[in-house]
Design an enzyme around this catalytic site. Structure first.
Site, PDB file in Angstrom:
ATOM      1  N   TYR B 106       6.863  25.536 -16.556  1.00 13.19           N
ATOM      2  CA  TYR B 106       7.967  26.443 -16.917  1.00 13.19           C
ATOM      3  C   TYR B 106       7.872  27.844 -16.483  1.00 13.19           C
ATOM      4  O   TYR B 106       8.711  28.499 -17.187  1.00 13.19           O
ATOM      5  CB  TYR B 106       8.427  26.006 -18.554  1.00 13.19           C
ATOM      6  CG  TYR B 106       8.570  24.767 -18.907  1.00 13.19           C
ATOM      7  CD1 TYR B 106       9.742  24.138 -18.204  1.00 13.19           C
ATOM      8  CD2 TYR B 106       7.730  23.827 -19.861  1.00 13.19           C
ATOM      9  CE1 TYR B 106      10.044  22.746 -18.650  1.00 13.19           C
ATOM     10  CE2 TYR B 106       8.168  22.683 -19.812  1.00 13.19           C
ATOM     11  CZ  TYR B 106       9.340  22.082 -19.378  1.00 13.19           C
ATOM     12  OH  TYR B 106       9.707  20.616 -19.528  1.00 13.19           O
ATOM     13  N   ASP B 166       1.402  16.725 -24.912  1.00  6.85           N
ATOM     14  CA  ASP B 166       0.423  15.885 -24.460  1.00  6.85           C
ATOM     15  C   ASP B 166      -0.747  16.766 -23.973  1.00  6.85           C
ATOM     16  O   ASP B 166      -1.581  15.983 -23.637  1.00  6.85           O
ATOM     17  CB  ASP B 166       1.164  15.569 -22.893  1.00  6.85           C
ATOM     18  CG  ASP B 166       2.009  14.005 -23.247  1.00  6.85           C
ATOM     19  OD1 ASP B 166       1.466  13.375 -24.023  1.00  6.85           O
ATOM     20  OD2 ASP B 166       2.795  13.751 -22.505  1.00  6.85           O
ATOM     21  N   HIS B 409       2.873  21.518 -11.028  1.00  5.66           N
ATOM     22  CA  HIS B 409       3.980  20.903 -11.227  1.00  5.66           C
ATOM     23  C   HIS B 409       5.126  21.824 -11.885  1.00  5.66           C
ATOM     24  O   HIS B 409       5.061  22.900 -12.123  1.00  5.66           O
ATOM     25  CB  HIS B 409       3.723  19.783 -11.975  1.00  5.66           C
ATOM     26  CG  HIS B 409       3.460  19.926 -13.473  1.00  5.66           C
ATOM     27  ND1 HIS B 409       4.268  20.168 -14.465  1.00  5.66           N
ATOM     28  CD2 HIS B 409       2.510  20.611 -14.140  1.00  5.66           C
ATOM     29  CE1 HIS B 409       3.834  20.254 -15.594  1.00  5.66           C
ATOM     30  NE2 HIS B 409       2.809  20.419 -15.487  1.00  5.66           N
ATOM     31  N   TYR B 490      16.928  20.809 -20.999  1.00  6.57           N
ATOM     32  CA  TYR B 490      16.693  21.432 -22.437  1.00  6.57           C
ATOM     33  C   TYR B 490      15.909  22.770 -22.255  1.00  6.57           C
ATOM     34  O   TYR B 490      15.469  23.618 -23.131  1.00  6.57           O
ATOM     35  CB  TYR B 490      15.872  20.379 -23.124  1.00  6.57           C
ATOM     36  CG  TYR B 490      14.597  20.360 -23.431  1.00  6.57           C
ATOM     37  CD1 TYR B 490      13.748  19.970 -22.255  1.00  6.57           C
ATOM     38  CD2 TYR B 490      13.724  20.886 -24.457  1.00  6.57           C
ATOM     39  CE1 TYR B 490      12.275  19.612 -22.266  1.00  6.57           C
ATOM     40  CE2 TYR B 490      12.288  20.953 -24.574  1.00  6.57           C
ATOM     41  CZ  TYR B 490      11.637  20.369 -23.408  1.00  6.57           C
ATOM     42  OH  TYR B 490      10.299  20.430 -23.460  1.00  6.57           O
ATOM     43  N   ARG B 491      15.173  22.798 -21.153  1.00  9.24           N
ATOM     44  CA  ARG B 491      14.116  23.978 -20.888  1.00  9.24           C
ATOM     45  C   ARG B 491      13.867  24.067 -19.491  1.00  9.24           C
ATOM     46  O   ARG B 491      14.058  23.161 -18.674  1.00  9.24           O
ATOM     47  CB  ARG B 491      13.028  23.561 -21.736  1.00  9.24           C
ATOM     48  CG  ARG B 491      11.637  24.281 -21.911  1.00  9.24           C
ATOM     49  CD  ARG B 491      10.730  23.736 -22.727  1.00  9.24           C
ATOM     50  NE  ARG B 491       9.456  24.315 -22.726  1.00  9.24           N
ATOM     51  CZ  ARG B 491       8.244  23.773 -23.242  1.00  9.24           C
ATOM     52  NH1 ARG B 491       8.219  22.785 -23.753  1.00  9.24           N
ATOM     53  NH2 ARG B 491       7.211  24.652 -23.334  1.00  9.24           N
TER      54      ARG B 491
HETATM   55  C1  LIG Z   1       0.074  18.397 -17.983  1.00  9.63           C
HETATM   56  C2  LIG Z   1       0.881  18.874 -18.882  1.00  9.63           C
HETATM   57  C3  LIG Z   1       1.716  18.458 -19.813  1.00  9.63           C
HETATM   58  C4  LIG Z   1       2.607  18.956 -20.605  1.00  9.63           C
HETATM   59  N1  LIG Z   1       3.034  18.343 -21.945  1.00  9.63           N
HETATM   60  C5  LIG Z   1       4.104  18.793 -22.736  1.00  9.63           C
HETATM   61  C6  LIG Z   1       4.578  18.070 -23.643  1.00  9.63           C
HETATM   62  O1  LIG Z   1       4.370  16.911 -23.856  1.00  9.63           O
HETATM   63  N2  LIG Z   1       5.469  18.907 -24.801  1.00  9.63           N
HETATM   64  C7  LIG Z   1       5.761  20.041 -24.387  1.00  9.63           C
HETATM   65  O2  LIG Z   1       6.555  20.681 -25.057  1.00  9.63           O
HETATM   66  N3  LIG Z   1       5.121  20.827 -23.233  1.00  9.63           N
HETATM   67  C8  LIG Z   1       4.344  20.532 -22.562  1.00  9.63           C
HETATM   68  N4  LIG Z   1       3.794  21.028 -21.349  1.00  9.63           N
HETATM   69  C9  LIG Z   1       4.327  22.463 -21.223  1.00  9.63           C
HETATM   70  C10 LIG Z   1       3.551  23.467 -21.949  1.00  9.63           C
HETATM   71  O3  LIG Z   1       2.109  23.538 -21.412  1.00  9.63           O
HETATM   72  C11 LIG Z   1       3.503  23.301 -23.339  1.00  9.63           C
HETATM   73  O4  LIG Z   1       4.844  23.452 -23.713  1.00  9.63           O
HETATM   74  C12 LIG Z   1       2.767  24.648 -23.996  1.00  9.63           C
HETATM   75  O5  LIG Z   1       2.707  24.370 -25.228  1.00  9.63           O
HETATM   76  C13 LIG Z   1       3.368  25.872 -23.643  1.00  9.63           C
HETATM   77  O6  LIG Z   1       2.781  26.905 -23.637  1.00  9.63           O
HETATM   78  P1  LIG Z   1       2.157  27.765 -24.803  1.00  9.63           P
HETATM   79  O7  LIG Z   1       2.122  26.956 -26.020  1.00  9.63           O
HETATM   80  O8  LIG Z   1       0.898  28.836 -24.373  1.00  9.63           O
HETATM   81  O9  LIG Z   1       3.561  28.671 -25.137  1.00  9.63           O
HETATM   82  P2  LIG Z   1       3.823  30.306 -24.447  1.00  9.63           P
HETATM   83  O10 LIG Z   1       3.464  30.318 -23.043  1.00  9.63           O
HETATM   84  O11 LIG Z   1       2.929  31.264 -25.067  1.00  9.63           O
HETATM   85  O12 LIG Z   1       5.283  30.327 -25.074  1.00  9.63           O
HETATM   86  C14 LIG Z   1       6.283  29.618 -24.186  1.00  9.63           C
HETATM   87  C15 LIG Z   1       7.456  30.743 -24.011  1.00  9.63           C
HETATM   88  O13 LIG Z   1       7.913  31.007 -25.310  1.00  9.63           O
HETATM   89  C16 LIG Z   1       8.055  32.410 -25.538  1.00  9.63           C
HETATM   90  N5  LIG Z   1       7.241  32.965 -26.374  1.00  9.63           N
HETATM   91  C17 LIG Z   1       6.120  32.647 -26.497  1.00  9.63           C
HETATM   92  N6  LIG Z   1       5.468  33.156 -27.798  1.00  9.63           N
HETATM   93  C18 LIG Z   1       6.636  33.724 -28.206  1.00  9.63           C
HETATM   94  C19 LIG Z   1       6.699  34.535 -29.322  1.00  9.63           C
HETATM   95  N7  LIG Z   1       5.603  34.883 -30.200  1.00  9.63           N
HETATM   96  N8  LIG Z   1       7.938  35.254 -29.708  1.00  9.63           N
HETATM   97  C20 LIG Z   1       8.985  35.108 -28.926  1.00  9.63           C
HETATM   98  N9  LIG Z   1       8.996  34.286 -27.581  1.00  9.63           N
HETATM   99  C21 LIG Z   1       7.724  33.626 -27.700  1.00  9.63           C
HETATM  100  C22 LIG Z   1       7.827  33.115 -24.030  1.00  9.63           C
HETATM  101  O14 LIG Z   1       8.703  33.389 -23.175  1.00  9.63           O
HETATM  102  C23 LIG Z   1       6.783  31.978 -23.343  1.00  9.63           C
HETATM  103  O15 LIG Z   1       7.095  32.230 -21.970  1.00  9.63           O
HETATM  104  C24 LIG Z   1       2.913  20.224 -20.541  1.00  9.63           C
HETATM  105  C25 LIG Z   1       2.163  20.981 -19.569  1.00  9.63           C
HETATM  106  C26 LIG Z   1       1.470  20.324 -18.866  1.00  9.63           C
HETATM  107  C27 LIG Z   1       0.713  21.305 -17.815  1.00  9.63           C
END
Ligand SMILES: Cc1cc2nc3c(=O)[nH]c(=O)nc-3n(C[C@H](O)[C@H](O)[C@H](O)COP(=O)(O)OP(=O)(O)OC[C@H]3O[C@@H](n4cnc5c(N)ncnc54)[C@H](O)[C@@H]3O)c2cc1C
Ligand SMILES: Cc1cc2nc3c(=O)[nH]c(=O)nc-3n(C[C@H](O)[C@H](O)[C@H](O)COP(=O)(O)OP(=O)(O)OC[C@H]3O[C@@H](n4cnc5c(N)ncnc54)[C@H](O)[C@@H]3O)c2cc1C
Lengths: 547, 547
Positions: B106, B166, B409, B490-491
């Site tokens: 994303y 995941d 991906h 959704y995203r």
């Molecule tokens: C193999 C694989 C499997 C995955 N499976 C899943 C899954 O099952 N479910 C799922 O949901 N995702 C999945 N993902 C996507 C992603 O990795 C996760 O959603 C992950 O938790 C998002 O990154 P993060 O938690 O570090 O969030 P961040 O990257 O820190 O935050 C996501 C976004 O939210 C906003 N944000 C973050 N923090 C704040 C804040 N404090 N205040 C305001 N805005 C903020 C920012 O715009 C940021 O870009 C997967 C990814 C991979 C590579």
């Protein structure tokens, strides 16, 4: 009771002179049809629940003629709601939308700001627009009551339940935007809504959630009632308990019908409640309690028979505990202090497993008794709960409004975690202050999991000025004392909105400043429900309207 | 892969000249300490999941150096976040907050607007501030990963589960504000959050929900993690998937530990999915399926072994169905088209009852096979799902990133109702367009009840420009075709935010106008994450930044 009204009628909203008002009303009649605009210039009649007024608060705790509208308008469509809002902007006339206007205990149909024009959505916009039997959802207009939705579903023959509050004459949509509660597993109404259509204070129309994406060939989006969010910010929440928009359509999730078993458990001692609540918590967290159960003080067993207080006790003061208990002794509940009303759901084996755990856990409270519907007479309140807890709308709960002559109630509704120690702090102050101000205390805990809505109803005689004064004093003191201990209300009557909003003042009123910033952006003319939830638009702020 | 960077570094945000930028950075270093401010002027390194960059999108589908920041700043406290936001307002420098920055698929850690300053909250603000064992809740800072929260809870010995996506390296808070999903009964993360602390674009600090009411003697409110709302409008939703605030603390509900049983069911024919989904719907609605199960295409059984595509097939084109199935035949899943991964919860009797119904219902699909963890080898993916579905963070899901060299991906994530007919429309267009643009199609349906998140991952080689171009073209076409049929995502990844936001255009972009109105009111200088979720502040609107 209805007293003759003083002064020129109708009462005008602030900043609007009678000429402008008359001109505005003439124009409104022109555009909506004169039969759909009514001046509030006749005597005020309180009526009763099923014939409630939309001119004022039927359960007036201030003077009957204080919280009144100038007029009521009845839109027949979303376009007409938009037209009304544009009209309000043109003449700077405050409007106050209601769906059914049965918000009794919280202000009824009255506007927060005296002289506002009531937009009564319920009279003409009352269609169930869709029932999706496969996905168990519906879309309703503001005027759909719990009774109406229930009947509409019965007609389809679909095995679906609604969730209803304790009385069924309210609006499914109106109750939901006020974040009301019911008692099946879908009891958190706002959590179970899905998708809105909203007229903004500018007159613009917006659809939230997936409804914001047009369906094929202009149809409604197929996921509108399936998923709560759109892409981007989730805005629905800001249209609950606010004055940011008028909701004209709403999706609700329906519960697939299931088998169910209600029961009651009585507990002997007043001080048992802490232990009871600490038993409830893990049962609720582990979903062994399937719904939003109620823990009620035993005085309610007396009140809900529909017999007046005078039947049980002749004094003017609150009924003494011994007297309550001496009556309870001869009733199905027996001599006790608390009654827990619960329901389990699902197939027989599941229910049995759950009931086994429930019986075993509550049995830890010495002297507790487990009672099933077949153990009590046909007219016992438990049978009403069987219906409420399986989504059948009821009126039975109104029976305790016979407690006093001209009886009305005022709800004090603080939130606490589901923990005995928190419950104790709130219960103690409520009990003490009810006594101080001379009221019977009728608390109910509605437990939704990690938190409980503690609902204490002050019952007062609308014809007794002193009682009304004391009811207000009691509320104000309870709000203040609870806030000092860290407890706040989830919802309140119009006249306490300012006080309660102020208690949510962390960071020097940071949340209110945020709300005001949004308010001013969406409603620069300040026409929509000024003061609701304590949010005043710029034009009215700091001018003494706050209570 | 890392290519040398062209041009002067760091890249500057729009409307800021290098002198002003340097002056601003000097001032920021002054106030936060120079070790907490880093310029993005070194070579870009993609790393891997556990060592991911915060300078750019590690899974870059546009040029690696396109979506980059100018600098990264590491606040150590909420006050420092406020100071950074005030600094941004002073110099009109756009900032982009990330929690962990593992938003891979994303946009990773990249800002939407090139040259923005990344506020990396995760590095220094990573405390689990509270774990309430009684009420099963916690409060976390942005830097708390699923792994970290899991371990913290293990240390307490409390019988509580978290819910994890995941992969477990993400931020509990960051994933939640992006409305991510997991797979226990608490899989809807945003629905299970409770209370926020937010720095507004003005630098003001606000607490939402019951946190807005100060606790006794300045303590946190005792109900902050118990009840999701304050009195008045529910504002939390507007801080999800938006650019209206920076969340610095968040409450989450934890699930009481319970017994559980995972299983998989295979289905033989590609066209079975409609029937499967129509079987799932009533099971989900009746809570017989206890969690958010996944229905996966069989190609994922191959991919999740961690073996590259070349192990299975030598062609450059998508692996033909026969080839997939010929491999599957020799694997634990056997020759099949779909694999359903589910879990039931609760005591043995409950699980047995549920499993009986589940087996019986899915048996209606001819040729389906029910498989338990003990039936498959230790290294089979089912064992990873056992852990994920009982709240144990994992990395196993990364294994399919070995599919191609330099594999990254891009997720296409539309929502449909849980109905075969809707699933069919989306699945058909996704399959067709993946084929058209030369990609293997790896769909997974995550079913949360009335709706499903259909997640299709385009796997591409980051060193192959043509593949990247095709990946984008495929996404753009899928988004447009789905929207024309009424389905929306959704995203999404940064570069598709504008396109997707526009598809939610009912009423001539009414929702976007509402979002923009709120944005301009809260962020008049347009400093916070411009363009995120397609929301551009006034100052950047209509200047060609939209993609
Ligand atoms: C193999 C694989 C499997 C995955 N499976 C899943 C899954 O099952 N479910 C799922 O949901 N995702 C999945 N993902 C996507 C992603 O990795 C996760 O959603 C992950 O938790 C998002 O990154 P993060 O938690 O570090 O969030 P961040 O990257 O820190 O935050 C996501 C976004 O939210 C906003 N944000 C973050 N923090 C704040 C804040 N404090 N205040 C305001 N805005 C903020 C920012 O715009 C940021 O870009 C997967 C990814 C991979 C590579
Ligand atoms: C005996 C008794 C028992 C009760 N038990 C319960 C209970 O168990 N649970 C419970 O929740 N309540 C209960 N109530 C309170 C109340 O009767 C119900 O909540 C009722 O549903 C509210 O009235 P209404 O539905 O007609 O809503 P309305 O009065 O139409 O709406 C309530 C408020 O929401 C706002 N509003 C309404 N419609 C709109 C709209 N379309 N757009 C924007 N804002 C709008 C208005 O400000 C209005 O004042 C009880 C009351 C009594 C007398």
């Amino acid at each position: 009771p209805s007293v003759p009204r003083a002064g020129e009628l109708p009462v005008l909203p602030p900043d609007v002179d009678r000429d402008t008002f008359n001109k505005a009303i003439a124009e409104l009649k022109e555009s909506l049809g004169k039969e759909h605009v009514e001046l509030n210039d006749k005597p005020l009649v309180d009526g009763w629940y099923m014939e409630h007024p939309n001119t004022h608060d039927a359960f007036h705790v201030v003077e009957q003629s204080e919280l009144v509208s100038s007029a009521t308008v009845y839109p027949g469509s979303t376009e007409e709601v938009q037209a009304i809002v544009r009209w309000a902007n043109k003449f700077l006339i405050p409007v106050f939308p209601i769906s059914m206007g049965r918000n009794l205990g919280y202000g009824g149909a009255a506007p927060r700001l005296r002289g506002s024009v009531i937009i009564d959505l319920g009279r003409r916009m009352k269609k169930v627009l869709k029932i999706d039997g496969q996905n168990a959802t519906c879309i309703v207009e503001p005027g759909v009551t719990y009774f109406a939705l229930y009947e509409e579903i019965q007609k389809t023959g679909l095995p679906l339940w609604i969730d209803t509050p304790d009385v069924g004459g309210g609006s499914v949509l109106g109750n939901c935007v006020d974040r009301g509660v019911g008692y099946t597993p879908y009891g958190d109404h706002f959590a179970n809504h899905c998708g809105m259509e909203v007229v903004l204070p500018s007159g613009e129309l917006v659809r939230t959630g997936m409804g914001a994406l047009p369906g094929k060939n202009g149809a409604d989006n197929p996921s509108w009632q399936a998923f709560q969010h759109a892409y981007g910010p989730s805005v629905d929440g800001i249209f609950s308990q606010s004055n940011f928009g008028i909701v004209t359509k709403m999706g609700m999730w329906l519960m697939p019908e299931t088998e169910h078993q209600s029961y009651m458990i009585t507990f002997p001692k007043e001080e048992d409640f802490e232990q009871i609540i600490d038993i409830i918590r893990p049962l609720a967290l582990n979903r062994i309690l399937g719904n939003i159960p109620q823990l009620r003080s035993v005085i309610q067993e007396l009140a809900v028979t529909g017999k007046p207080k005078s039947h049980f006790y002749q004094g003017k003061d609150p009924v003494p505990e011994e007297v309550i208990r001496s009556h309870a002794k001869n009733m199905p509940c027996g001599d006790c202090a608390w009654v827990f009303y619960g329901t389990v759901y699902g197939p027989e084996e599941t229910r049995k497993m759950q009931l086994d755990v429930i019986r075993q856990e509550f049995a830890k409270v010495p002297g507790s008794k487990f009672i099933l519907p077949q153990d009590v007479p046909e007219d016992h309140y438990l049978h009403a709960r069987v219906r409420i807890c399986s989504g059948v709308p009821e009126l039975r709960e109104l029976d305790w409004l016979n407690w006093k002559p001209n009886c009305a109630h005022l709800a004090f509704s603080p939130i606490t975690p589901t923990k005995g120690e928190d419950a104790k702090i709130v219960h103690e102050l409520v009990t003490r202050l009810h006594k101080k101000w001379g009221f019977d205390s009728l608390p109910t805990w509605c437990v939704s999991g990690r938190e409980m809505h503690y609902i204490a109803e002050i019952l007062f005689d609308r014809a007794d000025e002193d009682e009304k004064r004391r009811a207000i004093a009691c509320m104000r003191e309870m709000i203040a004392e609870a806030a000092a201990q860290g407890y706040g209300e989830y919802r309140t009557h119009l006249i306490f909105m300012d006080q309660i909003a102020r208690t949510y003042g962390w960071g020097d009123q940071a949340l209110m400043r945020l709300n005001e910033t949004i308010k001013d952006a969406l409603d620069p003319n300040g026409i929509l429900a000024p003061g609701r939830a304590g949010i005043w638009p710029k034009r009215f702020r700091g001018r003494g309207f706050q209570l």
